[in-house]
Every structure is written in C-alpha cells, then in structure tokens.
Motif scaffolding. Structure first.
Motif, PDB file in Angstrom:
ATOM      1  N   LEU A 375     -27.609  11.975 -16.815  1.00 15.16           N
ATOM      2  CA  LEU A 375     -27.118  13.327 -17.145  1.00 15.16           C
ATOM      3  C   LEU A 375     -26.407  13.020 -18.477  1.00 15.16           C
ATOM      4  O   LEU A 375     -25.599  12.180 -18.851  1.00 15.16           O
ATOM      5  CB  LEU A 375     -25.686  13.442 -15.936  1.00 15.16           C
ATOM      6  CG  LEU A 375     -24.946  14.661 -16.164  1.00 15.16           C
ATOM      7  CD1 LEU A 375     -26.048  16.041 -16.139  1.00 15.16           C
ATOM      8  CD2 LEU A 375     -23.805  15.084 -15.397  1.00 15.16           C
ATOM      9  N   ALA A 384     -30.381  16.903 -17.075  1.00 17.40           N
ATOM     10  CA  ALA A 384     -30.706  15.836 -15.922  1.00 17.40           C
ATOM     11  C   ALA A 384     -32.249  15.147 -15.917  1.00 17.40           C
ATOM     12  O   ALA A 384     -33.161  15.967 -15.806  1.00 17.40           O
ATOM     13  CB  ALA A 384     -30.556  16.281 -14.703  1.00 17.40           C
ATOM     14  N   LEU A 423     -24.571  17.282  -9.165  1.00 18.18           N
ATOM     15  CA  LEU A 423     -25.580  16.284  -8.922  1.00 18.18           C
ATOM     16  C   LEU A 423     -25.731  15.842  -7.400  1.00 18.18           C
ATOM     17  O   LEU A 423     -26.972  15.734  -6.997  1.00 18.18           O
ATOM     18  CB  LEU A 423     -25.313  14.857  -9.808  1.00 18.18           C
ATOM     19  CG  LEU A 423     -25.569  14.913 -11.077  1.00 18.18           C
ATOM     20  CD1 LEU A 423     -25.038  13.604 -11.790  1.00 18.18           C
ATOM     21  CD2 LEU A 423     -26.651  15.040 -11.609  1.00 18.18           C
TER      22      LEU A 423
END
Length: 551
Positions: A375, A384, A423
């Motif tokens: 990231l 990402a 995430l």
C-alpha cells in the motif's frame, strides 16, 4: 560481410558461366583488348562497361552466397525483415534491405506481408508499389490525422486506398469526428478480412460533447473481429457480428447516452468465449452518477481465457457493478482505477478504496492468489498492489487498485490512512504472507492494528514505512499501538503467529520505543505458538535485551 554491389535485378542480369580453366585466358584477352582503349569507339566502351558490370554482379553473387547471413532460410530472413519494418515504420528507409544483395531482394519481394503496412506518411508512389507487391495478403492501414496537413490530405489518402478496402486486415484511424465520419463513409462495402479495428474519434484537448456514432452501413459490413478498440466512438447496436469472437476488447470514453445495458454487455461477453483482454475506461454499463448502490447480479459470465481485466471509471459504483457480473480465473490480472475527483455525497468521510470491489468477490479468483500486498501513494493516486507467491515482479502485479485523492480530504495523510483502515475489509480473502505499508503510521490506532492482524492471520513479514515526518501524533504512541497489538494475548493466542520479520523504516525517536519493543519481543518469544520475530528499526536489528547491532 555481404557486399552491397549486388543489387541488379535478376531479370536484367544473364547468368555468367566462368570455368576455372579458362578464367586466365578470359582475363588475358580482356587486358589485351584494353591496351588500346583510347582508340576504341564510344559504342565499344559502353558495351564493355555493361559486360563488366554483369561480370561484377555475378562475382559478387558468388561471394555473397558464402556469407553466413545469406545461408539463412527465406522464412527466417523474412521474419527479420518484418521486425525491421516494425521498428522503423512509418518511415520507408527499411526499403534499403532490398538493395543489399540479390538474395535479400528476392526474399523481400516474395514476402507479401512486408508490403502490407500503409500509412499517409508514405508517398503516393510508394503506396501504389506496396498495394501491388502485397498481393493477396491483408493490408494494415493506419491513419493518424495531422492537423497541419488539413482534411484534403485525408481525402487524397482515402481515394488511394479506398478501392482496396475489401483487402483490409487491420484498420487504425485516429482523427477528429468530422474527418473520421468522411473516411468510414468512403470505405463502404463489406470488409471480409478485417480482424483488428482501432478508432479514436477525438483530438487532444477536445471535450466529448456529443456522441460519435459509427455509420450502420460501415459496422454491418464488419465480420467477427479478433481485436476491437473504440475511443470516443460508439455503435448504435450491441448486437452486431463484429462483437462475436473478440479476443481483445478496449472501450474508452464512450458517450453515456449510448452505453450498453448490463444485459447487452453480458451478451457481448458470452459471444466472446476466447476473450483475453477487456479494458473499459469511462465506458460500458453505467448506473449513473447519483447511484447509491448497485443491484445484486442475476447472472454472471465466466471469462475462462481472460488474461487482463482493466476498469477505469469516474462514477462511483460502475466498477463493482461490472465486477459483480463476471467470473475470472486465478491468473487474470486485475487493474482497477477509480478516477472520481470528489467523494460520493451519500457516504461519510472516507476514501472510495473499498468500493472498487464488489460485495461478493468469490468469482474474482486472482484475489485468492495474492500473497504479497503493498500500500502506498504515487502521482495523486493511492495504490494497493498484490502479487502472487514467487512472482516477485512488481511492475506486472496480479492486482492493482488505484483511487484518486478526493477533495473531501483535508490532507493526503488522512486519505492514505483511510485506505490503510480499509485493507482488512477489501483484502481479507487474500492469503497475505508479506505486507508492505507506506503511510503515516503515526495516525494508526491500536484497534487499527488489531483489525489488520485479525484479517491477515498468515502474515510472515511486515514492513511499515512512515510516509511523512511530524504531525499531531507522537511517534512513541504509534510504536506503542503497533507493539501493543502484536504482544496482546486474546483467548490464549497472540496475533499473527507466523510473523517472523517486522521492519520499521523512517521512524524517528527510536530510543523512546525500546520498552514497548522489548515487551512485545518477550511476549512473542515466550509464547509457544509464535515463531521467533526479527525486529529491524531504521536498518538496525533489535534483540530482546534491547541491544542494537547494525544489519
């Protein structure tokens, strides 16, 4: 080395039979004849010059035939010539290969594909020669409009190649809508051999204010294609023969009023079972700019041969809407880019990162193969990037999700931190073993790290790099939250039991975090379910007793 003198056409050079036993006699006779050359008439001199050139041509042919490059099979030599054309086009200096020697010239003239590439940069006489020497091979026609030469040039070019339209195998046109409309109208008739069509109906800096529709008599005459690329151009019907059997489909910047419905688009995909590349940029099915969600899919299309799926949209839910209706194999590369400038009005403060994937990702098998996850931010986008185990090629990732910095964020730090928090939700289905984070870790809370380690229980290595210095939070608190999450026991277990390497980069105030680091390392060393943890802070290896040794 191949001599460059052997360039005389074979038809004008009779064969010369020189026997070794008579060569000296021939040369002696010739030298005797040249003794009184000043007294010879001009007609005799011209005849001798012609015969001498014929002798030299025959001799150079013998010498060239012994060169290794001239012993290559014609098929290999032809392929080399095709590579030369590909590297030098649209220039015509590649024609010099026909002047090297008689063999090269014969091979070049016999290779019809060598003469099929036609552009308006070629002079008209050269285009006529190419059309003749290409024989029955499909033509590769490319026209990129040059505003400095005006529309008259395009009309002259179409007058030259228009009658040969049924021979087109590859057609590439980039021109303003007005010029392109005239060009495709002049083509007319069927294009039975066309396999690749690329149309760009827009000039740089021109806004797409009205749709450019391809004429029906043009699109109806196109058979099933292998490659189709339309930029700022669209069709009035999505049920055309050209949408059958496509292997590469690129649609870009299409007018929203002619966007296909999801069912029309899925019908196109079903008619292309061998589809290998699918790219949509502000094109394809759309829900509109005011959509607050997307409906549950009622059907899915399996794209078993797909190698690349690229989606770039500036409308909020168009990306997950399309992804929810397709199933792709594990080897497919996913490139997802949200181009929206501002945040969606129906959602609270937060980036659009998690909205780039559908609610159900079970049909997106590449996600299940991601073991490396990184990231970071670059060029106004946050990315990402995921790679598979053993891939190790960061410039060709298995999945790449990019979102643009929305105007609703006061600073890039908040934007990246928000993506970090997403995430666990966006990639929880990925068997992540290696995680690299470049973000303002000073903003992360203890619960953020807890959620991260809970979502990625198989993580083996973790790299955290501070993207900025200073800020409202103390680095000591950032380290305390991270080490506290790693050393905190829940139901008799520690998080991330397979974590063997933790690297902290660009962290200042390292002397203030020794106590928390030592407590974390001791807790993990004493726990039987955890593997030994190597902690590296700013390139210095930290041991349990707090001593540091340079790595």
């Amino acid at each position: 080395m191949v001599q460059s003198h052997d360039h005389f056409p074979a038809a004008s050079s009779p064969s010369l039979n020189i026997r070794s036993g008579t060569l000296n006699d021939t040369l002696f006779h010739d030298h005797t004849a040249f003794a009184n050359i000043r007294n010879r008439p001009a007609s005799w001199i011209r005849a001798e010059v012609a015969q001498t050139l014929q002798h030299l041509s025959a001799l150079y042919s013998v010498v060239n035939a012994e060169a290794p490059v001239c012993r290559l099979p014609p098929e290999i030599l032809s392929q080399v010539f095709l590579w030369v054309v590909a590297l030098t086009s649209p220039k015509t200096n590649w024609v010099r290969i026909t002047h090297v020697c008689r063999q090269w010239r014969d091979v070049a003239l016999d290779c019809q594909t060598l003469w099929t590439h036609i552009t308006p940069q070629h002079p008209e006489p050269f285009v006529s020669i190419c059309l003749q020497r290409a024989g029955a091979a499909p033509l590769q026609v490319q026209y990129h409009h040059d505003a400095s030469r005006g529309c008259k040039h395009s009309q002259e070019f179409m007058q030259t190649i228009g009658p040969h339209a049924p021979r087109f195998g590859d057609l590439d046109i980039a021109a303003p809508p007005s010029v392109m409309r005239k060009m495709v109208e002049k083509l007319g008739g069927p294009l039975p051999y066309l396999k690749r069509l690329a149309l760009v109906a827009k000039t740089p800096g021109l806004n797409l204010t009205s749709p450019f529709l391809l004429p029906e008599d043009f699109t109806s005459g196109i058979p099933s294609l292998h490659q189709l690329s339309l930029t700022c151009a669209t069709v009035s019907s999505w049920n055309l023969p050209l949408f059958s059997g496509i292997r590469t489909l690129h649609l870009s910047e299409q007018h929203r009023s002619f966007a296909p419905s999801i069912d029309q688009f899925l019908d196109v995909l079903e008619r292309c079972p061998a589809l290998e590349e699918l790219s949509l940029r502000n094109a394809g099915p759309t829900l509109g700019g005011d959509a607050t969600s997307y409906p549950e899919p009622t059907r899915k299309v399996e794209l078993g041969s797909l190698r690349l799926l690229s989606l770039s949209q500036d409308r909020f839910y168009d990306i997950p809407f399309v992804l929810a209706h397709v199933a792709v194999p594990q080897t497919t590369r996913l490139e997802i880019q949200y181009l929206g400038q501002s945040h969606h009005p129906h959602h609270a403060l937060g980036s659009s990162f998690k909205y780039c994937l559908p609610r159900d990702t079970s049909s997106l098998l590449p996600l299940k193969a991601v073991s490396y996850l990184r990231l970071g931010a670059q060029g106004g986008f946050i990315q990402a990037v995921g790679l598979s185990e053993g891939d190790g090629v960061e410039d060709c990732p298995l999945i790449c999700i990019s979102t643009k910095w929305p105007q609703s964020f006061q600073s890039p730090d908040e934007w990246i931190y928000d993506a970090f928090r997403q995430l666990p939700l966006a990639f929880s289905q990925c068997p992540v073993h290696h995680l690299a984070l470049i973000f303002p870790a000073r903003l992360a809370k203890a619960e953020d790290w807890t959620q991260l380690f809970s979502a990625f229980p198989t993580i083996k290595t973790l790299t955290v790099e501070q993207s900025r210095a200073g800020g409202p939070f103390d680095k000591h608190d950032a380290a305390k939250f991270l080490f506290g999450a790693l050393g905190e026991t829940s139901m008799g277990r520690l998080p991330a039991p397979h974590l063997s390497s933790l690297r902290l980069q660009s962290w200042t105030g390292a002397d203030k975090m020794e106590q928390e680091a030592r407590a974390c390392l001791l807790a993990r060393a004493r726990h039987e379910t955890c593997v030994p943890l190597d902690l590296t802070v700013n390139c210095e290896l930290w041991s349990v007793d707090g001593l540091m040794s340079v790595v």
